[in-house]
Design a protein around this motif. Structure first.
Motif, short mmCIF file in Angstrom:
data_model
loop_
_atom_site.label_atom_id
_atom_site.label_comp_id
_atom_site.label_asym_id
_atom_site.label_seq_id
_atom_site.Cartn_x
_atom_site.Cartn_y
_atom_site.Cartn_z
N ALA A 225 -3.51 22.54 110.13
CA ALA A 225 -3.97 22.31 111.51
C ALA A 225 -4.97 23.38 111.93
O ALA A 225 -6.03 23.06 112.50
N LEU A 226 -4.67 24.64 111.66
CA LEU A 226 -5.58 25.71 112.05
C LEU A 226 -6.87 25.68 111.25
O LEU A 226 -7.94 26.03 111.76
N GLU A 227 -6.80 25.25 110.01
CA GLU A 227 -8.02 25.12 109.21
C GLU A 227 -8.94 24.06 109.81
O GLU A 227 -10.15 24.26 109.92
N LEU A 228 -8.37 22.95 110.22
CA LEU A 228 -9.16 21.88 110.83
C LEU A 228 -9.73 22.31 112.17
O LEU A 228 -10.81 21.86 112.57
N LEU A 229 -9.02 23.20 112.87
CA LEU A 229 -9.47 23.62 114.19
C LEU A 229 -10.45 24.78 114.16
O LEU A 229 -11.35 24.86 114.99
N LEU B 199 -5.58 26.57 102.24
CA LEU B 199 -4.90 26.93 100.99
C LEU B 199 -3.44 27.29 101.26
O LEU B 199 -2.54 26.87 100.51
N ALA B 200 -3.20 28.04 102.34
CA ALA B 200 -1.83 28.39 102.70
C ALA B 200 -1.03 27.14 103.06
O ALA B 200 0.14 26.99 102.68
N GLY B 201 -1.68 26.23 103.80
CA GLY B 201 -1.00 24.99 104.19
C GLY B 201 -0.66 24.13 103.00
O GLY B 201 0.47 23.61 102.88
N VAL B 202 -1.61 23.96 102.09
CA VAL B 202 -1.37 23.16 100.88
C VAL B 202 -0.28 23.80 100.03
O VAL B 202 0.57 23.12 99.45
N ALA B 203 -0.28 25.15 99.96
CA ALA B 203 0.75 25.86 99.19
C ALA B 203 2.13 25.61 99.78
O ALA B 203 3.11 25.39 99.05
N GLY B 204 2.22 25.63 101.13
CA GLY B 204 3.50 25.38 101.77
C GLY B 204 4.02 23.99 101.47
O GLY B 204 5.18 23.81 101.06
N PHE B 205 3.16 22.98 101.65
CA PHE B 205 3.58 21.62 101.34
C PHE B 205 3.82 21.44 99.84
O PHE B 205 4.74 20.72 99.43
N GLY B 206 2.99 22.10 99.04
CA GLY B 206 3.15 21.98 97.58
C GLY B 206 4.50 22.49 97.12
O GLY B 206 5.17 21.85 96.28
N LEU B 207 4.93 23.64 97.64
CA LEU B 207 6.24 24.18 97.27
C LEU B 207 7.37 23.29 97.78
O LEU B 207 8.42 23.15 97.11
N PHE C 56 1.33 11.44 100.69
CA PHE C 56 0.99 12.68 101.37
C PHE C 56 -0.49 13.01 101.21
O PHE C 56 -1.17 13.41 102.16
N GLY C 57 -1.00 12.84 99.99
CA GLY C 57 -2.42 13.11 99.73
C GLY C 57 -3.34 12.21 100.53
O GLY C 57 -4.38 12.66 101.03
N ILE C 58 -2.96 10.95 100.66
CA ILE C 58 -3.77 10.02 101.47
C ILE C 58 -3.81 10.50 102.91
O ILE C 58 -4.85 10.42 103.58
N GLY C 59 -2.70 11.02 103.40
CA GLY C 59 -2.66 11.54 104.76
C GLY C 59 -3.64 12.69 104.95
O GLY C 59 -4.35 12.75 105.95
N LEU C 60 -3.69 13.60 103.99
CA LEU C 60 -4.63 14.72 104.06
C LEU C 60 -6.07 14.22 104.07
O LEU C 60 -6.92 14.71 104.84
N ILE C 61 -6.36 13.25 103.21
CA ILE C 61 -7.72 12.71 103.12
C ILE C 61 -8.13 12.07 104.45
O ILE C 61 -9.25 12.25 104.92
N LEU C 62 -7.22 11.34 105.06
CA LEU C 62 -7.52 10.70 106.34
C LEU C 62 -7.79 11.73 107.44
O LEU C 62 -8.68 11.53 108.28
N LEU C 63 -7.04 12.81 107.43
CA LEU C 63 -7.26 13.86 108.42
C LEU C 63 -8.62 14.51 108.24
O LEU C 63 -9.32 14.81 109.22
N LYS D 127 -10.03 30.77 121.26
CA LYS D 127 -10.71 29.57 121.76
C LYS D 127 -12.22 29.62 121.57
O LYS D 127 -12.87 28.59 121.49
N HIS D 128 -12.78 30.84 121.48
CA HIS D 128 -14.23 30.96 121.31
C HIS D 128 -14.67 30.64 119.89
O HIS D 128 -15.87 30.54 119.62
N ARG D 129 -13.72 30.47 118.97
CA ARG D 129 -14.07 30.21 117.58
C ARG D 129 -13.71 28.79 117.15
O ARG D 129 -13.90 28.43 116.00
N GLY D 130 -13.18 28.00 118.06
CA GLY D 130 -12.71 26.66 117.71
C GLY D 130 -13.83 25.70 117.36
O GLY D 130 -14.99 25.88 117.72
#
Length: 220
Positions: A28-32, A41-49, A68-75, A132-135
């Motif tokens: 979420a924070l990567e997308l934002l 990378l941290a997010g994928v690692a968390g879900f991967g584990l 799960f991968g399709i969900g990531l692609i759609l996001l 917020k100034h970096r979003g």
């Protein structure tokens, strides 16, 4: 034995919930904020584990990971091809669906996912307020102020012409053109006619509107 211990550790409700929190927050924070892929990378690692634990336990399969991968692609596609939130909703459904499908106990997984979501929302809201100034939304907001002191004007500043004398190069009926200090200026009278070649004086400037009268004549 090592594999069994690793699987038991990764699938423990507390560990699995923490991994889901890391996964949700990271992506979420990567997308934002676009952190050059570090948060992703941290997010994928968390879900991967998370998936690894249930895969080693014999519950998760490639089908669950594919959903799960399709969900990531759609996001990710939502950022490239705005769909008014449709791709985001479908992506979230696939992402969380894959998480539930991979678990040995969907009800327990739903509880862990719910707790992870609540924690993630708190962290994400805090991050948005703090950074917020970096979003990503700043890319769609014009922050530069077009002020006069920065050299921006909505129209040419012609106030300096007030009181100057020039010559009408076209008949003013009442609009026309005059030469004032060697510059061709679009001018207008207050309704009176002034023939070409007559001397005029600027009596008023309103934005780009330059009002003149014939020199030595009274302004009506």
């Amino acid at each position: 034995m090592f594999v069994e211990n690793l699987s038991a550790f990764l699938t423990h409700p507390v560990t699995a919930t923490v991994l889901l929190v890391v996964g949700i927050i990271g992506i979420a924070l990567e997308l934002l904020f676009f952190s050059s892929g570090l948060l992703a990378l941290a997010g994928v690692a968390g879900f991967g584990l998370y998936f690894l634990g249930f895969y080693l336990a014999g519950f998760a399969g490639f089908g669950d990971l594919a959903v799960f991968g399709i969900g990531l692609i759609l996001l990710i596609l939502e950022l490239v091809v705005p769909s008014f939130g449709i791709l985001s909703v479908l992506g979230a459904i696939c992402l969380f669906g894959g998480v539930l499908m991979a678990s040995s106990n969907p009800k327990e997984a739903a509880l862990m996912l719910g707790i992870a979501l609540l924690i993630a929302i708190v962290v994400i809201v805090y991050a948005i307020k703090t950074f917020k100034h970096r979003g990503v939304w700043n890319r769609f907001i014009l922050k530069e102020q077009l002020t006069t002191d920065k050299g921006f004007t909505s129209s040419p500043d012609l106030m300096y012409l007030t009181g100057l004398t020039g010559e009408a190069v076209t008949p003013l009926r009442p609009a026309g053109t005059a030469i004032i200090q060697g510059e061709r200026i679009d001018v207008v009278t207050n309704g009176s006619f002034i023939s070409a070649g007559r001397q005029v004086v600027v009596v008023e400037v309103e934005g780009a509107r330059v009002v003149v009268k014939e020199k030595d004549s009274k302004l009506s």
